[in-house]
Design an enzyme around this catalytic site. Structure first.
Site, PDB file in Angstrom:
ATOM      1  N   ASN A 102       6.931   8.625  -1.384  1.00  0.00           N
ATOM      2  CA  ASN A 102       8.062   7.465  -1.339  1.00  0.00           C
ATOM      3  C   ASN A 102       8.668   7.370  -2.767  1.00  0.00           C
ATOM      4  O   ASN A 102       9.976   7.173  -2.767  1.00  0.00           O
ATOM      5  CB  ASN A 102       7.755   6.612   0.025  1.00  0.00           C
ATOM      6  CG  ASN A 102       9.208   5.610  -0.075  1.00  0.00           C
ATOM      7  OD1 ASN A 102       9.987   5.889   0.544  1.00  0.00           O
ATOM      8  ND2 ASN A 102       8.597   4.840  -0.949  1.00  0.00           N
ATOM      9  N   ASP A 170      12.258   4.580  -5.910  1.00  0.00           N
ATOM     10  CA  ASP A 170      11.733   5.373  -4.650  1.00  0.00           C
ATOM     11  C   ASP A 170      12.212   6.490  -5.100  1.00  0.00           C
ATOM     12  O   ASP A 170      13.372   7.261  -5.744  1.00  0.00           O
ATOM     13  CB  ASP A 170      12.733   5.008  -3.489  1.00  0.00           C
ATOM     14  CG  ASP A 170      11.973   4.296  -2.712  1.00  0.00           C
ATOM     15  OD1 ASP A 170      11.290   3.485  -2.563  1.00  0.00           O
ATOM     16  OD2 ASP A 170      12.721   3.522  -1.033  1.00  0.00           O
ATOM     17  N   ARG A 198      -2.937  11.054   3.753  1.00  0.00           N
ATOM     18  CA  ARG A 198      -2.777  10.364   4.464  1.00  0.00           C
ATOM     19  C   ARG A 198      -0.951  10.365   4.310  1.00  0.00           C
ATOM     20  O   ARG A 198      -0.926   9.772   2.761  1.00  0.00           O
ATOM     21  CB  ARG A 198      -3.902   9.073   4.699  1.00  0.00           C
ATOM     22  CG  ARG A 198      -3.185   7.892   5.392  1.00  0.00           C
ATOM     23  CD  ARG A 198      -2.797   7.028   3.462  1.00  0.00           C
ATOM     24  NE  ARG A 198      -2.662   5.458   4.304  1.00  0.00           N
ATOM     25  CZ  ARG A 198      -1.298   4.767   3.818  1.00  0.00           C
ATOM     26  NH1 ARG A 198      -0.976   5.024   2.858  1.00  0.00           N
ATOM     27  NH2 ARG A 198      -1.535   3.700   4.032  1.00  0.00           N
ATOM     28  N   ASP A 200       1.485   8.118   2.491  1.00  0.00           N
ATOM     29  CA  ASP A 200       1.987   6.755   2.515  1.00  0.00           C
ATOM     30  C   ASP A 200       3.609   6.341   2.971  1.00  0.00           C
ATOM     31  O   ASP A 200       4.308   7.737   2.639  1.00  0.00           O
ATOM     32  CB  ASP A 200       1.890   6.192   0.968  1.00  0.00           C
ATOM     33  CG  ASP A 200       2.149   4.666   1.190  1.00  0.00           C
ATOM     34  OD1 ASP A 200       1.436   4.049   1.291  1.00  0.00           O
ATOM     35  OD2 ASP A 200       3.154   4.662   0.151  1.00  0.00           O
ATOM     36  N   GLU A 243       1.357   7.524   7.584  1.00  0.00           N
ATOM     37  CA  GLU A 243       1.273   5.808   7.739  1.00  0.00           C
ATOM     38  C   GLU A 243       2.743   5.200   8.029  1.00  0.00           C
ATOM     39  O   GLU A 243       3.267   5.345   7.808  1.00  0.00           O
ATOM     40  CB  GLU A 243       0.759   4.445   6.557  1.00  0.00           C
ATOM     41  CG  GLU A 243       1.264   3.263   6.377  1.00  0.00           C
ATOM     42  CD  GLU A 243       1.892   3.061   5.692  1.00  0.00           C
ATOM     43  OE1 GLU A 243       1.871   1.883   5.518  1.00  0.00           O
ATOM     44  OE2 GLU A 243       2.392   2.955   4.493  1.00  0.00           O
ATOM     45  N   HIS A 308      -6.542  -1.517   4.131  1.00  0.00           N
ATOM     46  CA  HIS A 308      -6.691  -2.031   2.950  1.00  0.00           C
ATOM     47  C   HIS A 308      -5.354  -2.852   2.793  1.00  0.00           C
ATOM     48  O   HIS A 308      -5.374  -3.395   1.266  1.00  0.00           O
ATOM     49  CB  HIS A 308      -6.779  -0.897   1.861  1.00  0.00           C
ATOM     50  CG  HIS A 308      -5.584  -0.214   1.870  1.00  0.00           C
ATOM     51  ND1 HIS A 308      -5.036   0.444   3.091  1.00  0.00           N
ATOM     52  CD2 HIS A 308      -4.573  -0.254   1.161  1.00  0.00           C
ATOM     53  CE1 HIS A 308      -4.417   0.862   3.281  1.00  0.00           C
ATOM     54  NE2 HIS A 308      -3.723   0.692   1.965  1.00  0.00           N
ATOM     55  N   ASP A 309      -4.566  -3.441   3.926  1.00  0.00           N
ATOM     56  CA  ASP A 309      -3.109  -4.190   3.951  1.00  0.00           C
ATOM     57  C   ASP A 309      -3.773  -4.952   4.696  1.00  0.00           C
ATOM     58  O   ASP A 309      -4.853  -5.087   4.938  1.00  0.00           O
ATOM     59  CB  ASP A 309      -2.640  -3.659   4.036  1.00  0.00           C
ATOM     60  CG  ASP A 309      -1.443  -2.285   3.249  1.00  0.00           C
ATOM     61  OD1 ASP A 309      -1.911  -2.571   1.727  1.00  0.00           O
ATOM     62  OD2 ASP A 309      -0.960  -1.361   3.825  1.00  0.00           O
TER      63      ASP A 309
HETATM   64  C1  NOJ Z   1       1.712   1.405   2.054  1.00  0.00           C
HETATM   65  C2  NOJ Z   1       0.325   1.082   1.734  1.00  0.00           C
HETATM   66  O1  NOJ Z   1      -1.007   0.588   2.664  1.00  0.00           O
HETATM   67  C3  NOJ Z   1       0.684  -0.065   0.269  1.00  0.00           C
HETATM   68  O2  NOJ Z   1      -1.147  -0.194   0.385  1.00  0.00           O
HETATM   69  C4  NOJ Z   1       1.239  -0.300  -0.490  1.00  0.00           C
HETATM   70  O3  NOJ Z   1       1.499  -1.240  -1.263  1.00  0.00           O
HETATM   71  C5  NOJ Z   1       2.088   0.751   0.254  1.00  0.00           C
HETATM   72  N1  NOJ Z   1       2.087   1.784   1.326  1.00  0.00           N
HETATM   73  C6  NOJ Z   1       3.025   0.858  -0.740  1.00  0.00           C
HETATM   74  O4  NOJ Z   1       3.283   2.301  -1.287  1.00  0.00           O
END
Ligand code: NOJ
Length: 544
Positions: A102, A170, A198, A200, A243, A308-309
């Site tokens: 992205n 972007d 995965r 993003d 995601e 991880h977020d």
């Molecule tokens: C989603 C990811 O899981 C996150 O850790 C990241 O900060 C954002 N996308 C931006 O890439």
């Protein structure tokens, strides 16, 4: 026949820099990860998902890339990556990697070329505006930390779009050259043996915000179809895992009958699962499952507890979110981005083993593919002294040894402080100790993984909710090739008893439960469950 391996996979997410440091410089690396594959094999992992490991200034944990075709030297070389891939393949484990297209880091040579010359072919690789767009301060992904989605670049003398931090510009995915490059990146890693990606930030990847497009000239979803087609041509059986924190109504377009995404992380279910845990009732989770679109034969939901977020609770109502915050993260320091909690699961559930085991039993019993975040298997905690989401990304706790056995570097040189002291410090929570301890979380999760792997009804079968007449209990039945399995989870702290009666089933044989001794139950007999108890049952009866 399509290869549907991902439907019965056990996915485990690793951040290479935090897992194991073999070189002794204080940062985890591919050699260290390869050394510790035995741990993942023992746990029963079948697919490793690697967080970004590409060259990066690392201002967003590697999600800010400066070279898509390499390995950040801190983690080793491309050669070390290939050695790791070989070691994983030797153990029958697949590897999927993060594909972050992205945006790039603003340090990426493409952005540097784009900003410094209006006539550079790279100028149109990004999204620009001569004037400050009116909506510049709306739609930030990290509210409270990020205050705009457009920033002015003095060199370019123009504004550039960044849905995330201002150092993540972007890409303009309407530009055919950008799309071609995305495919090339995929082709590169597929050639090195990965089993998919995965993907993003998919909702932003297919958003046309700020792009100068003729109406009807570009269907952003076509990018997903192109990516999927290309991947399938290059490597049969590879998958795209999205995601995408989206409403369920958007999901069919993402799956597109298997022509776009193979899997989507179910953020909706995740948030309602946490509301259920907070309330001690299965009702929100059951309601969400009822409304969840059922992907056709090729699609699959991916389930997770933590990642991880932050734990993003943005899709709950304000009142529900407040309730979840009060139960799971009442302190302001635990909350983030006006919607989430920067906590790991074990401390959220106050280290209560029965609730933790209930939560993990659920993760493996929910229809879909389970995804674990490293350290969950031992119940690691968070470090709230670290900024933002770094709180949940502390180094893996291997043993009660210096630096938790993660690295032999001087403690001051570690990539991040190890969680020390307290209930979740490495002295109390580590792999070595839990391998030895029969009742440990690690042993329980290993058993759950083994049971899930030998219960393909859950990943591959059809499922339905079973009404047991109680709000605090979630009962699910799955059938596949004439075999049937039922799982039952009690969300309340109180013991519950109720007759178990399901059409066409005469006898329920115990497969797995929160306690050891358990005998078969005949049709209509009472099922007794402890507070936060769970059981998995294999059914006997006339086959459908
Ligand atoms: C989603 C990811 O899981 C996150 O850790 C990241 O900060 C954002 N996308 C931006 O890439």
């Amino acid at each position: 026949m399509p290869n549907l391996w991902y439907k019965n996979a056990i996915v485990y997410c690793v951040d290479v820099e935090k897992f194991m440091d073999a070189s002794g410089d204080g940062t985890g690396d591919f050699a260290g990860l390869a050394d510790r594959l035995d741990h993942l094999e023992r746990l029963g992992v079948t697919c490793i998902w690697l967080n970004p490991f590409f060259p990066s200034p690392n201002r967003d944990n590697g999600y800010d890339i400066t070279d898509y075709y390499g390995v950040d030297p801190r983690y080793g070389t491309l050669g070390d990556f290939v050695e790791f891939m070989h070691a994983a393949r030797d153990r029958g484990m697949r590897v999927i990697i993060d594909l972050v297209v992205n945006h790039t880091s603003t340090d990426h040579p493409w952005f540097q070329a784009a900003r410094s010359d209006e006539n550079s072919p790279f100028r149109d690789w990004y999204v620009w505006s001569k004037e400050k767009p009116e909506n510049a301060h709306e739609g930030m992904v990290f509210p409270g930390v990020q205050d705009s989605i457009w920033s002015y670049d003095r060199t370019a003398k123009a504004w550039y779009l960044h849905r995330f931090y201002d150092h993540q510009a972007d890409l303009n995915t309407a530009n055919p050259a950008v799309r071609e490059e995305i495919l090339k990146i995929m082709g590169f890693w597929l050639a090195l043996g990965v089993s998919g990606f995965r993907l993003d930030a998919v909702p932003f990847l297919i958003d046309t915000k700020g792009m100068k497009l003729e109406p009807g000239s570009f269907d952003p979803y076509s990018l997903l179809t192109e990516m999927h087609d290309f991947m399938a041509w290059r490597r049969a059986g590879a998958v795209l895992l999205a995601e995408a924190n989206i409403p369920y109504s958007d999901a069919p377009a993402y799956f597109d009958g298997g022509d776009r995404m193979n899997m989507i992380f179910d953020f909706m279910l995740n948030q309602h699962l946490f509301l259920s845990l907070a309330r001690g009732t299965a009702a929100p989770l059951r309601h969400t499952l009822q409304n969840r679109p059922r992907p056709d034969g090729l699609g699959q939901w991916a389930n997770f507890l933590r990642n991880h977020d932050e734990l993003d609770l943005g899709r709950l109502s304000i009142a529900e979110r407040e309730e979840a915050f009060a139960a799971l993260g009442p302190d302001a320091s635990m909350q983030i981005y006006e919607r989430g909690l920067r906590r790991r699961l074990a401390p959220m559930l106050e280290g209560d083993m029965s609730r933790l085991k209930l939560a993990y039993s659920l993760l493996f019993a929910l229809p879909g593919t389970p995804v674990l975040w490293y350290g969950e298997e031992i119940g690691m905690g968070e470090n709230l002294a670290l900024p933002e989401r770094e709180a949940v990304r502390t180094p893996m706790q291997w043993a009660d040894e210096p630096n938790a056995g993660f690295s032999r570097a001087a403690t001051a040189n570690l990539i991040q402080p190890i969680l020390a002291d307290g209930d979740f410090g490495y002295q109390n929570v580590n792999v070595a100790q839990q391998v030895r301890e029969p009742g440990s979380l690690l042993r329980s999760i290993t058993r759950l993984v083994q049971t899930r792997r030998s219960t393909p009804e859950i990943g591959w079968g059809e499922w339905e909710l079973v009404d047991v007449g109680r709000d605090d209990v979630l009962a699910l039945s799955y059938s596949w090739r004439g075999a049937r399995v039922v799982t039952v989870h009690n969300f309340s702290p109180e013991p519950v008893s109720f007759p178990l009666e399901i059409d066409g089933i005469d006898r329920f044989e115990p497969l797995l439960a929160d306690h050891d001794a358990q005998s078969a139950i005949l049709r209509g007999e009472t099922l007794d469950m402890a507070g936060f108890g769970f059981c998995w049952l294999r059914c006997d009866g006339p086959r459908k």
